[in-house]
Design a protein around this motif. Structure first.
Motif, PDB file in Angstrom:
ATOM      1  N   PHE A 116       0.645  -1.138   0.030  1.00  0.00           N
ATOM      2  CA  PHE A 116      -0.182  -0.003  -0.062  1.00  0.00           C
ATOM      3  C   PHE A 116       0.911   1.154   0.074  1.00  0.00           C
ATOM      4  O   PHE A 116       0.585   2.348  -0.754  1.00  0.00           O
ATOM      5  N   ARG A 117       1.777   1.150   0.935  1.00  0.00           N
ATOM      6  CA  ARG A 117       2.736   2.413   0.989  1.00  0.00           C
ATOM      7  C   ARG A 117       3.408   2.570  -0.198  1.00  0.00           C
ATOM      8  O   ARG A 117       3.500   3.848  -0.824  1.00  0.00           O
ATOM      9  N   GLN A 118       3.869   1.613  -1.093  1.00  0.00           N
ATOM     10  CA  GLN A 118       4.577   1.665  -2.348  1.00  0.00           C
ATOM     11  C   GLN A 118       3.708   2.205  -3.549  1.00  0.00           C
ATOM     12  O   GLN A 118       4.062   3.292  -4.028  1.00  0.00           O
ATOM     13  N   THR A 119       2.363   1.773  -3.495  1.00  0.00           N
ATOM     14  CA  THR A 119       1.458   2.294  -4.364  1.00  0.00           C
ATOM     15  C   THR A 119       1.191   3.769  -4.018  1.00  0.00           C
ATOM     16  O   THR A 119       1.085   4.543  -5.175  1.00  0.00           O
ATOM     17  N   VAL A 120       0.956   4.397  -2.986  1.00  0.00           N
ATOM     18  CA  VAL A 120       0.821   5.722  -2.716  1.00  0.00           C
ATOM     19  C   VAL A 120       1.867   6.438  -2.972  1.00  0.00           C
ATOM     20  O   VAL A 120       1.877   7.507  -3.660  1.00  0.00           O
ATOM     21  N   SER A 121       3.124   5.961  -2.584  1.00  0.00           N
ATOM     22  CA  SER A 121       4.365   6.679  -2.684  1.00  0.00           C
ATOM     23  C   SER A 121       4.694   6.877  -4.371  1.00  0.00           C
ATOM     24  O   SER A 121       4.990   8.098  -4.840  1.00  0.00           O
ATOM     25  N   ASN A 122       4.451   6.005  -5.023  1.00  0.00           N
ATOM     26  CA  ASN A 122       4.607   5.837  -6.661  1.00  0.00           C
ATOM     27  C   ASN A 122       3.704   7.027  -7.073  1.00  0.00           C
ATOM     28  O   ASN A 122       3.864   7.795  -8.013  1.00  0.00           O
ATOM     29  N   THR A 123       2.322   7.066  -6.670  1.00  0.00           N
ATOM     30  CA  THR A 123       1.321   7.956  -7.059  1.00  0.00           C
ATOM     31  C   THR A 123       1.820   9.443  -6.856  1.00  0.00           C
ATOM     32  O   THR A 123       1.906  10.234  -7.685  1.00  0.00           O
ATOM     33  N   LEU A 124       2.323   9.513  -5.690  1.00  0.00           N
ATOM     34  CA  LEU A 124       2.654  10.993  -5.136  1.00  0.00           C
ATOM     35  C   LEU A 124       3.835  11.607  -5.761  1.00  0.00           C
ATOM     36  O   LEU A 124       4.040  12.695  -6.467  1.00  0.00           O
ATOM     37  N   GLU A 125       4.770  10.514  -6.274  1.00  0.00           N
ATOM     38  CA  GLU A 125       5.960  10.921  -7.166  1.00  0.00           C
ATOM     39  C   GLU A 125       5.698  11.256  -8.458  1.00  0.00           C
ATOM     40  O   GLU A 125       6.099  12.033  -8.992  1.00  0.00           O
ATOM     41  N   ARG A 126       4.958  10.333  -8.954  1.00  0.00           N
ATOM     42  CA  ARG A 126       4.392  10.454 -10.222  1.00  0.00           C
ATOM     43  C   ARG A 126       3.547  11.827 -10.701  1.00  0.00           C
ATOM     44  O   ARG A 126       3.684  12.344 -11.553  1.00  0.00           O
ATOM     45  N   ARG A 127       2.707  12.076  -9.811  1.00  0.00           N
ATOM     46  CA  ARG A 127       2.023  13.286  -9.923  1.00  0.00           C
ATOM     47  C   ARG A 127       2.536  14.544  -9.248  1.00  0.00           C
ATOM     48  O   ARG A 127       1.787  15.654  -9.293  1.00  0.00           O
ATOM     49  N   LEU A 128       3.805  14.539  -8.950  1.00  0.00           N
ATOM     50  CA  LEU A 128       4.788  15.572  -8.488  1.00  0.00           C
ATOM     51  C   LEU A 128       4.242  16.239  -7.168  1.00  0.00           C
ATOM     52  O   LEU A 128       4.294  17.404  -6.961  1.00  0.00           O
ATOM     53  N   PHE A 129       3.689  15.518  -6.189  1.00  0.00           N
ATOM     54  CA  PHE A 129       3.295  15.989  -5.316  1.00  0.00           C
ATOM     55  C   PHE A 129       4.514  16.260  -4.127  1.00  0.00           C
ATOM     56  O   PHE A 129       4.806  17.105  -3.812  1.00  0.00           O
ATOM     57  N   TYR A 130       5.626  15.180  -4.382  1.00  0.00           N
ATOM     58  CA  TYR A 130       7.022  15.431  -3.950  1.00  0.00           C
ATOM     59  C   TYR A 130       7.874  14.460  -4.474  1.00  0.00           C
ATOM     60  O   TYR A 130       7.445  13.526  -5.218  1.00  0.00           O
ATOM     61  N   ILE A 131       9.127  15.068  -4.668  1.00  0.00           N
ATOM     62  CA  ILE A 131      10.261  14.089  -5.255  1.00  0.00           C
ATOM     63  C   ILE A 131      11.597  14.232  -4.591  1.00  0.00           C
ATOM     64  O   ILE A 131      11.699  15.332  -3.692  1.00  0.00           O
ATOM     65  N   PRO A 132      12.164  13.474  -4.772  1.00  0.00           N
ATOM     66  CA  PRO A 132      13.722  13.332  -4.114  1.00  0.00           C
ATOM     67  C   PRO A 132      14.393  14.775  -4.665  1.00  0.00           C
ATOM     68  O   PRO A 132      14.288  14.924  -5.840  1.00  0.00           O
ATOM     69  N   SER A 133      14.887  15.459  -3.704  1.00  0.00           N
ATOM     70  CA  SER A 133      15.828  16.739  -4.223  1.00  0.00           C
ATOM     71  C   SER A 133      17.153  16.672  -5.099  1.00  0.00           C
ATOM     72  O   SER A 133      17.599  15.287  -4.784  1.00  0.00           O
ATOM     73  N   PHE A 134      17.312  17.042  -5.949  1.00  0.00           N
ATOM     74  CA  PHE A 134      18.627  16.992  -6.590  1.00  0.00           C
ATOM     75  C   PHE A 134      18.370  15.694  -7.493  1.00  0.00           C
ATOM     76  O   PHE A 134      19.708  14.977  -7.418  1.00  0.00           O
ATOM     77  N   PRO A 149       1.420  20.232  -6.867  1.00  0.00           N
ATOM     78  CA  PRO A 149       0.221  19.913  -5.909  1.00  0.00           C
ATOM     79  C   PRO A 149       0.629  19.726  -4.456  1.00  0.00           C
ATOM     80  O   PRO A 149      -0.042  20.079  -3.544  1.00  0.00           O
ATOM     81  N   GLY A 150       1.821  19.257  -4.205  1.00  0.00           N
ATOM     82  CA  GLY A 150       2.216  19.152  -2.847  1.00  0.00           C
ATOM     83  C   GLY A 150       2.626  20.598  -2.216  1.00  0.00           C
ATOM     84  O   GLY A 150       1.996  20.811  -1.075  1.00  0.00           O
ATOM     85  N   CYS A 151       3.105  21.516  -3.011  1.00  0.00           N
ATOM     86  CA  CYS A 151       2.952  22.932  -2.343  1.00  0.00           C
ATOM     87  C   CYS A 151       1.691  23.401  -2.052  1.00  0.00           C
ATOM     88  O   CYS A 151       1.317  24.174  -1.005  1.00  0.00           O
TER      89      CYS A 151
END
Length: 729
Positions: A116-134, A149-151
């Protein structure tokens, strides 16, 4: 300010008491853990059943081998093998059930916690809610960028925080620098004690958090080694329960006992040792003024107390608030937004007369009932239970009304954001977590795929912080109460003899002095009596974690009568402290769900954000690419902009169902579809219901529902319904 021990660092972050932040050792024996939990009965019974089934499989296997060795008839051997296979099937079934319990899955095909965590994290990163810096440089652990969207979500959460707390309570908001002179953090104790325990790979030098390695070992054994006994599982769960309280020696002993090695190389590890979590810097070109990036925002409020008190008309109570960045040089950051090196804190310091901690608005929250986890329930192995807040305060479970008031306000804040009230609890700090100066401390913990996560700390810190800065700076940070007539008062005077204490305790003198001065009247008078009768007394110093011997020459305790025209005192501090990133991550998980597409051939991602925090409140869709429809969409867009409603126009040629699915995945609560020149439809995200309104009414309806002036049920009952196959995804 102090989410410690679990917020961004297990030694700090939200209103956790300073003792846990400073890693003060406690009296602890590895063979005698305090009973902080009871294993779930279903897990215990499954482990016992599995243990019995394993024994049965082994016995039946031995029987099969014995029959073969004895040359038994084939039908007899076949029957024995069939019985063995049956036992193995039963064993596998129990293992599957047990795996579902320990991994958080439901045993019915639902996602377990990790998936579940991986599914949510993948969606959040793909839709640019947050991503690793640099990211293009392979990133840096513990640093993340919020995308558009995260901002927007973060901005909405902080805006509501200001409304819910700063405006509601007429708080004084300040904004202090992130770079802090060393002297300030020396006074607060951070320079000497703001540490986590670290171990090194003895061959490569790679560093690891010692408590993380032990935690990972225990969790992996519980989740993957299903053959361990219920007794061993209980032992591992006990270790997890007291993990934050283990000293360096205790952690090191457990790491050696379980044979834990470096995760990547399997090399042996060093003994645990403290590592200061602050980022050090220097102020000015000479480099002679040392400083740090602040590990919390609260110290800026404390050092400004005198000016804030004056600004407030020299009146108590009052509260100061600050939102800002804080920094922790985490040893091995992980868990996404839950443990990072730079993060946003929102902190409140409510200054109050220590002799009057009543709150005039406590009645507003007294009838709230929610999950609370008092220390007595924790120690007896019980679970959190729903308790009326008024009852908790009246019975003394919560120390005072002001602390209780903020607990209630925090509950309302989190649930209005969209946190599931059934996965939110308020856990009271155990006695060994409490600093000697703290009156009471509670953590708002939210359950997510990582377990129960501390996201807000609410603490009554007494007068510790103002005392510390008064002593270091020489500036009295005090309040005054003028009397109409002079009063004769009897005051307790505790006067440590620092010379004698220095000779006896050397480098520990300051700890002993602070503990003596912090004594309550009853304890001080008992010490006075013991010193007069015996000449010496054993005295527990919690910041040292041990008893020391106090002799009569080391402290003078007396009561003196004097006339006073005013009362001068150091205010107590009630401190709610919010880890914004942690709250937002838990909100992401609590808001996420999946539903089948119209065709039923795939599962679609949806975030059910309340309009209050949704990154975009509304989308505007021309049903088809049509000049007239696009012009209507632009008119509606202007109306939404004028009303202050964030929105997005989508004029792509994709199907309306796919456009709905895209915005559902961003958590957009409403979609306006332009299918005529005079009227439009408004679709609600979760029900997928649609109403028809005129072009002129569209923006007003969306604003009213978004601002909470009307509910969707209200507008659904007011306007004509629209039914269309295109409304489905």
């Amino acid at each position: 300010m102090r989410l410690l021990s679990s917020l961004l660092s297990s030694s700090t972050l939200l209103a956790h008491n300073f003792t846990s932040r400073l890693r003060i050792p406690i009296s602890f024996q590895s063979h005698n853990f305090p009973r902080l939990f009871s294993m779930d009965s279903s897990e215990a019974s499954l482990r016992n059943a599995l243990s019995q089934k394993l024994s049965a499989v082994e016995a039946q296997g031995n029987a099969v081998r014995a029959l073969k060795a004895a040359g038994a008839a084939k039908p007899e051997i076949d029957a024995a093998i069939e019985a063995l296979n049956g036992l193995k099937i039963e064993k596998a079934s129990i293992e599957k059930q047990l795996q579902a319990v320990v991994s958080g899955g439901g045993g019915d095909g639902s996602l377990n916690r990790e998936s579940f965590r991986q599914t949510v994290s993948n969606t959040l990163e793909r839709r640019l809610f947050y991503i690793p810096s640099f990211k293009i440089y392979r990133g840096v652990a513990g640093l993340y960028d919020y995308g558009p969207p995260g901002c927007a979500v973060k901005s909405n959460v902080l805006a509501f925080w200001r409304q819910h707390f700063v405006l509601e309570e007429n708080m004084l908001e300040v904004d202090c620098p992130c770079v802090t002179p060393e002297v300030v953090l020396k006074a607060s104790g951070h320079v000497d004690k703001f540490t986590d325990l670290m171990v090194k790979d003895e061959k490569t030098g790679t560093c690891y958090r010692a408590d993380h390695l032990l935690k990972d070992f225990c969790n992996e054994k519980l989740q993957k080694d299903l053959s361990i006994s219920s007794e061993k599982a209980a032992e591992l769960k006990q270790i997890l329960a007291v993990l934050d309280d283990l000293s360096a020696d205790q952690l090191g002993a457990k790491i050696k006992e379980y044979g834990i090695t470096a995760p990547d190389t399997k090399n042996p590890l060093s003994d645990p040792y403290p590592f200061n979590l602050m980022f050090q810097t220097s102020i000015g070109p000479s480099g002679l003024l040392p400083g740090y990036m602040r590990p919390e925002t609260a110290q800026g409020i404390f050092v400004n107390f005198k000016d804030l008190y004056y600004y407030n008309g020299n009146k108590l109570p009052f509260a100061a608030a600050q939102i800002g960045q804080a920094f922790r040089n985490e040893i091995s950051p992980r868990q996404g937004l839950l443990r990072v090196r730079e993060f946003t804190l929102a902190e409140i310091e409510h200054f109050v007369d220590p002799e009057d901690k009543a709150h005039p608005k406590f009645a507003d929250v007294a009838n709230l009932e929610f999950l609370m986890f008092p220390r007595e329930e924790q120690m007896s192995g019980k679970s959190a239970r729903k308790i009326p807040l008024g009852e908790a305060v009246s019975k003394g479970t919560v120390n005072n009304e002001t602390l209780g008031y903020f607990i209630g306000r925090v509950y309302l804040f989190l649930t209005r954001l969209g946190i599931d009230k059934d996965r939110l609890r308020f856990r009271q700090h155990l006695a060994n977590e409490m600093a000697h100066y703290a009156a009471d401390c509670w953590d708002a913990e939210i359950e997510c795929s990582y377990g129960w996560i501390e996201c807000v700390g609410i603490a009554d810190r007494s007068a510790y912080d103002l005392h510390a800065h008064t002593e270091k700076s020489g500036v009295p940070l005090v309040a005054h109460e003028k009397f109409a007539e002079p009063r004769e008062v009897e005051k307790l005077v505790i006067a440590p003899v620092k010379k004698e204490l220095g000779l006896a305790f050397k480098g520990c003198q300051k700890n002993v002095v602070e503990a003596l001065e912090a004594m309550k009247e009853k304890e001080a008078l008992e010490m006075k009596a013991a010193l007069e009768s015996d000449g010496e007394v054993e005295f527990y110093v919690c910041t040292l974690g041990k008893n020391v011997l106090i002799k009569k020459s080391m402290v003078a305790i007396s009561k003196e009568k004097k006339k006073e025209h005013q009362r001068v005192f150091t205010p107590s501090v009630i401190e709610p402290s919010f880890g914004i990133g942690r709250i937002i991550y838990c909100l992401f998980e609590h808001s996420y769900y999946m539903r089948p597409s119209k065709a039923g051939d795939e599962q679609l991602n949806v975030f059910r954000f309340p309009p209050l925090v949704a990154p975009i409140k509304c989308t505007v869709f021309p049903l088809v690419q049509n000049q007239q429809y696009e012009e209507v969409a632009k008119v509606i867009s202007k109306s939404l902009t004028f009303s202050g409603i964030s929105h997005k126009i989508d004029i792509t040629g994709t199907s309306i169902g796919k456009r709905y699915a895209r915005t559902d995945e961003l958590g957009v609560p409403f979609a306006i579809t332009v299918d005529s020149a005079s009227s439009v439809t408004i679709r609600e995200r979760d029900s997928k219901d649609q109403i028809r309104v005129s072009v002129e009414e569209a923006a007003t309806v969306v604003k009213d529902v978004t601002d909470g002036l009307r509910t969707w049920e209200d507008v659904w009952s007011t306007f004509p319904h629209h039914t269309s196959a295109s409304a489905e995804d």
